[in-house]
Design a protein around this motif. Structure first.
Motif, short mmCIF file in Angstrom:
data_model
loop_
_atom_site.label_atom_id
_atom_site.label_comp_id
_atom_site.label_asym_id
_atom_site.label_seq_id
_atom_site.Cartn_x
_atom_site.Cartn_y
_atom_site.Cartn_z
N ASP A 124 16.40 77.05 -29.07
CA ASP A 124 18.08 77.96 -29.46
C ASP A 124 17.00 79.45 -29.18
N GLN A 125 15.64 79.92 -29.64
CA GLN A 125 16.04 81.23 -29.56
C GLN A 125 15.85 82.14 -28.33
N VAL A 126 15.21 81.25 -27.56
CA VAL A 126 14.65 81.55 -25.93
C VAL A 126 15.43 80.81 -24.70
N VAL A 127 16.11 80.00 -25.03
CA VAL A 127 18.06 80.06 -24.03
C VAL A 127 18.96 80.20 -24.72
N ASN A 128 18.95 79.93 -26.08
CA ASN A 128 20.70 80.26 -26.58
C ASN A 128 20.47 81.98 -26.80
N THR A 129 20.03 82.28 -28.07
CA THR A 129 19.88 83.40 -28.76
C THR A 129 19.79 84.50 -27.51
N HIS A 130 18.49 84.56 -27.01
CA HIS A 130 17.78 85.93 -26.34
C HIS A 130 17.43 85.85 -24.64
N ALA A 131 18.68 84.47 -24.11
CA ALA A 131 19.13 84.01 -22.86
C ALA A 131 17.28 84.55 -21.58
N TRP A 132 16.71 84.39 -22.69
CA TRP A 132 14.97 84.73 -21.39
C TRP A 132 15.07 84.14 -20.13
N ILE A 133 14.86 82.29 -20.68
CA ILE A 133 15.36 81.43 -19.57
C ILE A 133 16.56 80.20 -19.46
N SER A 134 16.52 79.92 -18.52
CA SER A 134 17.55 79.14 -18.29
C SER A 134 17.43 77.64 -19.25
N ALA A 135 18.76 77.25 -19.43
CA ALA A 135 17.98 75.60 -19.64
C ALA A 135 17.52 74.86 -19.07
N ASN A 145 10.07 87.55 -15.30
CA ASN A 145 12.15 86.96 -14.93
C ASN A 145 12.25 88.80 -14.79
N SER A 146 11.34 89.52 -16.33
CA SER A 146 12.07 90.52 -16.14
C SER A 146 11.30 91.15 -15.12
N GLY A 147 10.29 90.64 -13.97
CA GLY A 147 9.74 91.64 -12.57
C GLY A 147 8.76 92.35 -13.21
N ALA A 148 8.27 92.13 -13.94
CA ALA A 148 7.03 92.43 -14.63
C ALA A 148 5.52 92.06 -13.75
N SER A 149 4.84 93.15 -13.87
CA SER A 149 3.37 92.94 -13.37
C SER A 149 2.62 91.34 -13.91
N GLN A 150 2.47 91.16 -13.06
CA GLN A 150 0.98 90.01 -13.68
C GLN A 150 0.23 90.50 -14.26
N PHE A 151 -0.16 91.28 -14.97
CA PHE A 151 -0.76 91.69 -15.79
C PHE A 151 -0.27 92.06 -16.77
N LEU A 152 1.10 92.17 -17.13
CA LEU A 152 2.10 92.09 -18.09
C LEU A 152 2.21 90.85 -18.23
N CYS A 153 2.80 89.61 -16.94
CA CYS A 153 3.05 88.36 -17.46
C CYS A 153 1.71 87.43 -18.62
#
Length: 182
Positions: A30-41, A73-81
Motif C-alpha cells: 500500500d505504501q510503496v506502490v499505491n501511496t508513494h508510487a515509488w515502484i510498480s505493482a 529508480n530515482s537515478g541515484a548512485s550505487q552508494f546511495l542505493c
C-alpha cells in the motif's frame, strides 16, 4: 528527503505490523506502490519473489530490496542505493527491537496478569487475518495459480490439519509432487 520518507514509511510499517514479515506485505505494498508510487505493482511482485528466495525474514528482505530499488529508480548512485537499502532495513527493524526490549521488562512484571493474557489471545486471530490478506494480495493476474496448484495446496493443508505429520515433510512432499505435476 527520500531517505527521511523511506525511513518514516518503513518505521511506521515496522511499528504497526503484528505477525511478522508476511503480515507486513499488504502495508508495504500500500505504501510503496499505491501511496508513494515509488515502484510498480510488477516490481513489488518481483521483489517479493526475490525476498522469498533469499535467506532471512521476508519483511526485512523486502525492505532491503525496496530501499535499493526506490533509490535506483530515482537515478541515484550505487552508494546511495545501498544507503537506501540500509535505511529501509534499519527503519523496519527498529520498532520491533524497541518493542521487544520494552516487553522484556514488562513481561517480568506482568506475565501472570489476566489482562496481558487476554490481549495476547486477542492478537492471534488478527495475525492470522493479516497473513491471509498478504496471501490474497499476492494473487494477481500475472501469478494466479491454476487448479493443480490449488489442489496441491488444499491437500497439503488437509494433511497438516488432520495428521501429526511434520510440516517440513509436507512441504518437501508437496515440492516433489509439484515437480512431477509441472
Amino acid at each position: 528527503m527520500i531517505f527521511l520518507e523511506l525511513f518514516y514509511t518503513f518505521f511506521i510499517i515496522g511499528a504497526f505490523t503484528i505477525g511478522g514479515g508476511y503480515a507486513m506485505l499488504p502495508l508495504i505494498q500500500d505504501q510503496v506502490v499505491n501511496t508513494h508510487a515509488w515502484i510498480s505493482a510488477q516490481e513489488f511482485t518481483d521483489i517479493i519473489a526475490i525476498s522469498q528466495m533469499t535467506p532471512g525474514p521476508i519483511g526485512i528482505n523486502s525492505a532491503t530490496y525496496i530501499g535499493y530499488t526506490v533509490l535506483s529508480n530515482s537515478g541515484a548512485s550505487q552508494f546511495l542505493c545501498v544507503l537506501g537499502s540500509f535505511t529501509a532495513t534499519a527503519a523496519v527493524v527498529l520498532p520491533s527491537f524497541l518493542i521487544v526490549l520494552g516487553m522484556c521488562f514488562a513481561l517480568k512484571k506482568f506475565s501472570e496478569s489476566t489482562i496481558y493474557k487476554g490481549i495476547m489471545d486477542g492478537l492471534k486471530p488478527t495475525v492470522a487475518g493479516l497473513i491471509g490478506a498478504a496471501a490474497v494480495m499476492l494473487i494477481n493476474t500475472e501469478n494466479f495459480p491454476d487448479w493443480k496448484s490449488w489442489l496441491l495446496f488444499g491437500t497439503a493443508f488437509l494433511v497438516h490439519f488432520f495428521t501429526k505429520i511434520n510440516v517440513i515433510l509436507i512441504i518437501i512432499a508437496a515440492g516433489i509432487i509439484g515437480y512431477f505435476i509441472y
